[in-house]
Motif scaffolding. Structure first.
Motif, PDB file in Angstrom:
ATOM      1  N   GLU A 218       0.923  -1.285   0.068  1.00 16.72           N
ATOM      2  CA  GLU A 218      -0.116   0.135   0.216  1.00 16.72           C
ATOM      3  C   GLU A 218       0.716   1.388  -0.204  1.00 16.72           C
ATOM      4  O   GLU A 218       0.515   2.237  -0.972  1.00 16.72           O
ATOM      5  N   THR A 219       1.962   1.025   0.832  1.00 14.32           N
ATOM      6  CA  THR A 219       2.793   2.325   0.775  1.00 14.32           C
ATOM      7  C   THR A 219       3.550   2.560  -0.475  1.00 14.32           C
ATOM      8  O   THR A 219       3.685   3.852  -1.026  1.00 14.32           O
ATOM      9  N   LEU A 220       3.731   1.599  -1.293  1.00 18.95           N
ATOM     10  CA  LEU A 220       4.583   1.596  -2.336  1.00 18.95           C
ATOM     11  C   LEU A 220       3.525   2.091  -3.653  1.00 18.95           C
ATOM     12  O   LEU A 220       3.982   2.819  -4.412  1.00 18.95           O
ATOM     13  N   MET A 221       2.395   1.826  -3.277  1.00 13.92           N
ATOM     14  CA  MET A 221       1.476   2.328  -4.402  1.00 13.92           C
ATOM     15  C   MET A 221       1.253   3.745  -4.138  1.00 13.92           C
ATOM     16  O   MET A 221       1.013   4.573  -5.300  1.00 13.92           O
ATOM     17  N   ASP A 222       1.160   4.225  -3.136  1.00 14.82           N
ATOM     18  CA  ASP A 222       1.279   5.846  -2.604  1.00 14.82           C
ATOM     19  C   ASP A 222       2.158   6.516  -3.489  1.00 14.82           C
ATOM     20  O   ASP A 222       2.170   7.395  -3.994  1.00 14.82           O
ATOM     21  N   VAL A 223       3.402   5.768  -3.086  1.00 15.27           N
ATOM     22  CA  VAL A 223       4.754   6.396  -3.603  1.00 15.27           C
ATOM     23  C   VAL A 223       4.624   6.517  -5.223  1.00 15.27           C
ATOM     24  O   VAL A 223       5.393   7.364  -5.853  1.00 15.27           O
ATOM     25  N   GLN A 224       4.512   5.353  -5.788  1.00 17.32           N
ATOM     26  CA  GLN A 224       4.192   5.199  -7.114  1.00 17.32           C
ATOM     27  C   GLN A 224       3.372   6.768  -7.715  1.00 17.32           C
ATOM     28  O   GLN A 224       3.850   7.287  -8.732  1.00 17.32           O
ATOM     29  N   ALA A 225       2.220   6.725  -6.931  1.00 12.97           N
ATOM     30  CA  ALA A 225       1.278   7.865  -7.373  1.00 12.97           C
ATOM     31  C   ALA A 225       1.882   9.114  -7.293  1.00 12.97           C
ATOM     32  O   ALA A 225       1.687   9.904  -8.091  1.00 12.97           O
ATOM     33  N   MET A 226       2.548   9.318  -6.252  1.00 11.81           N
ATOM     34  CA  MET A 226       3.028  10.727  -5.994  1.00 11.81           C
ATOM     35  C   MET A 226       4.212  11.142  -6.592  1.00 11.81           C
ATOM     36  O   MET A 226       4.480  12.119  -7.112  1.00 11.81           O
ATOM     37  N   LEU A 227       5.168   9.852  -6.903  1.00 15.19           N
ATOM     38  CA  LEU A 227       6.300  10.189  -7.957  1.00 15.19           C
ATOM     39  C   LEU A 227       5.848  10.592  -9.242  1.00 15.19           C
ATOM     40  O   LEU A 227       6.261  11.758  -9.847  1.00 15.19           O
ATOM     41  N   THR A 228       4.670   9.824  -9.896  1.00 17.08           N
ATOM     42  CA  THR A 228       4.321  10.229 -11.228  1.00 17.08           C
ATOM     43  C   THR A 228       3.607  11.763 -11.035  1.00 17.08           C
ATOM     44  O   THR A 228       3.992  12.389 -12.183  1.00 17.08           O
ATOM     45  N   GLU A 229       3.110  12.152 -10.071  1.00 12.16           N
ATOM     46  CA  GLU A 229       2.523  13.394 -10.002  1.00 12.16           C
ATOM     47  C   GLU A 229       3.401  14.466  -9.910  1.00 12.16           C
ATOM     48  O   GLU A 229       3.446  15.558 -10.330  1.00 12.16           O
ATOM     49  N   LEU A 230       4.658  14.178  -9.445  1.00 15.15           N
ATOM     50  CA  LEU A 230       5.871  15.208  -9.157  1.00 15.15           C
ATOM     51  C   LEU A 230       6.862  15.297 -10.394  1.00 15.15           C
ATOM     52  O   LEU A 230       7.786  15.654 -10.443  1.00 15.15           O
ATOM     53  N   GLY A 231       6.330  14.215 -11.347  1.00 17.36           N
ATOM     54  CA  GLY A 231       7.256  14.413 -12.611  1.00 17.36           C
ATOM     55  C   GLY A 231       8.190  13.182 -12.725  1.00 17.36           C
ATOM     56  O   GLY A 231       9.042  13.383 -13.642  1.00 17.36           O
ATOM     57  N   PHE A 232       8.284  12.437 -12.065  1.00 16.50           N
ATOM     58  CA  PHE A 232       9.139  11.190 -11.925  1.00 16.50           C
ATOM     59  C   PHE A 232       8.218   9.881 -12.535  1.00 16.50           C
ATOM     60  O   PHE A 232       7.506   9.472 -11.453  1.00 16.50           O
ATOM     61  N   ASP A 233       8.293   9.329 -13.775  1.00 21.56           N
ATOM     62  CA  ASP A 233       7.339   8.335 -14.234  1.00 21.56           C
ATOM     63  C   ASP A 233       7.679   7.227 -13.517  1.00 21.56           C
ATOM     64  O   ASP A 233       8.789   6.491 -13.768  1.00 21.56           O
ATOM     65  N   ALA A 234       6.669   6.651 -12.498  1.00 20.88           N
ATOM     66  CA  ALA A 234       7.220   5.300 -11.838  1.00 20.88           C
ATOM     67  C   ALA A 234       6.415   4.160 -12.313  1.00 20.88           C
ATOM     68  O   ALA A 234       6.607   3.119 -11.745  1.00 20.88           O
ATOM     69  N   GLY A 235       5.537   4.369 -13.619  1.00 20.49           N
ATOM     70  CA  GLY A 235       4.990   3.185 -14.121  1.00 20.49           C
ATOM     71  C   GLY A 235       3.727   3.240 -13.660  1.00 20.49           C
ATOM     72  O   GLY A 235       3.152   3.782 -12.674  1.00 20.49           O
ATOM     73  N   PRO A 236       3.048   2.073 -13.801  1.00 20.58           N
ATOM     74  CA  PRO A 236       1.737   1.611 -13.011  1.00 20.58           C
ATOM     75  C   PRO A 236       1.700   1.632 -11.680  1.00 20.58           C
ATOM     76  O   PRO A 236       2.703   1.462 -10.750  1.00 20.58           O
TER      77      PRO A 236
END
Length: 414
Positions: A218-236
């Motif tokens: 669950e934490t990693l899913m949050d991190v992936q979404a936040m990274l993409t929002e901040l301009g770092f493409d974390a994938g799905p």
């Protein structure tokens, strides 16, 4: 919304209360005590059936925990034990635990892990239940008790677009739907058109809710979404720590001057990225919702005093009245031993000797559920909806085609 089921026969080894005036199947709760080798069926606060049973013998013990009926077959043969017959089979796990009829139901554990039932009672119970009915297996017997707490959900009518429910004048009424009356809300807008719409609230499928601690997924899913929002493409956003996600994490760390070696999801990294995304402190709890044996959604919740154990609790809603916005909840607290390694992994401090398992009320006091999550869950709250609270999270028995299955561990005896 109760319907009456009359079971034809009574056994000397079985008690069926009041000619077995049972509930609607899905809202029944079945409690099995391994210590007493007994089974009790509740419809709300009413005991509607009891029987002796035979659970798993040493080396093949029946697991304790919170289960539900996944499958029903009038006749089934065991895939594990030489095609042994299992009439009136009600499956609790896909790994082979079930309720079923047996010719041998002594007053002691004798099965290979299933719960054996006397012949006539097995058939009667099969006719009373529906898929999804909860089965709680414990060592010592437990009895569900009324629970009233502000954290618990109360049903609410979904609001149609264009009109708030508070703007509509509702009056209770009934209509005939098949052979039984169904409660409805009649909305009157103008005298020239007395009935504009009718919302039928009967037969809403119950939801299954699990409240637990957040895991790395669950934490990693949050991190992936936040990274993409901040301009770092974390994938799905899938909770999988793949190459693209690791690259995005390293990119963020370099941007913030953080060390890229060592622990990937370090506490410092998590604190910084939640702050960068404007989300405050990382949440500690997770709420997950299933309906009809399928995941519906999940969201973050807050848990106060995370160093203390939550315990393991089960609560079920009965007498759900969507028009009145009310439901009655009944719950139990289950013994569930956490190893020292598990407590360390979850950040739980070992309780001192004087402390006991937290009560259900104490645990509910520590859980805060966002209003947006409540607004999503409460219109789905059908008869027999349930909440499981557990430190351990989603166990291995929970999967495709199941509700949340929580297997509990026996508390070591001094």
């Amino acid at each position: 919304m109760l319907k009456f089921l009359h079971v034809a026969c009574l056994l000397s080894a079985t008690t069926l209360a009041s000619q077995s005036l049972a509930g609607d199947g899905g809202s029944l709760q079945i409690y099995v005590s391994k210590a007493e080798q007994s089974l009790t069926v509740y419809d709300g606060d009413q005991v509607v059936a009891t029987s002796h049973v035979s659970t798993g013998k040493p080396g093949h013990s029946t697991p304790s925990g919170i289960f539900s009926i996944l499958e029903k077959q009038r006749y089934h043969e065991s895939n594990l034990y030489s095609s042994a017959p299992m009439p009136w089979m009600q499956r609790l796990t896909w790994s082979g635990v079930a309720l079923h009829e047996s010719n041998s139901v002594p007053n002691y554990p004798a099965s290979h892990g299933c719960v054996r039932l006397p012949r006539a009672f097995a058939k009667a119970l099969y006719q009373m239940t529906e898929r999804g009915a909860h089965v709680i297996i414990t060592d010592e017997p437990v009895t569900p008790a009324p629970v009233r707490h502000a954290t618990l959900f109360q049903p609410r009518r979904a609001i149609d677009e264009g009109q708030l429910l508070s703007d509509a004048e509702l009056r209770p009424s009934t209509i005939e739907a098949g052979r039984r009356p169904v409660q409805v809300a009649m909305v009157e807008k103008e005298a020239t058109s007395p009935v504009q719409s009718a919302d039928v609230f009967a037969d809403i499928p119950p939801v299954r809710i699990l409240i637990t601690r957040r895991g790395q997924r669950e934490t990693l899913m949050d991190v992936q979404a936040m990274l993409t929002e901040l301009g770092f493409d974390a994938g799905p956003v899938d909770g999988y720590l793949g190459r693209q996600t690791i690259s995005a994490i390293d990119g963020y760390k370099r941007w913030k001057g953080l060390e890229t070696r060592g622990e990937i999801l370090s506490p410092e990294f998590l604190t910084r990225i939640y702050a960068s995304a404007g989300k405050g402190a990382p949440p500690l709890g997770q709420i997950m919702v299933r309906q009809k044996f399928k995941p519906v959604f999940e969201a973050a919740v807050s848990i106060a005093d995370p160093q203390k154990p939550l315990g393991t609790h089960f609560i079920e809603a009965t007498h759900v009245d969507m028009l009145a916005g009310s439901a009655e909840w009944r719950g139990v607290t289950l013994e569930n031993h956490l190893s020292s390694q598990t407590m360390k992994r979850l950040g739980i401090e070992a309780p001192v000797a004087a402390e006991l398992t937290p009560t259900l009320a104490e645990t509910l006091d520590r859980i805060s559920i966002p209003d947006a999550v409540r607004r999503k869950i409460e219109p789905m709250l059908g008869e027999g909806s349930s909440i499981t609270i557990s430190d351990a999270g989603v166990g291995p028995e929970t999967g495709d085609g199941t509700d949340f299955i929580t297997v509990t561990r026996e508390v070591p005896r001094g």
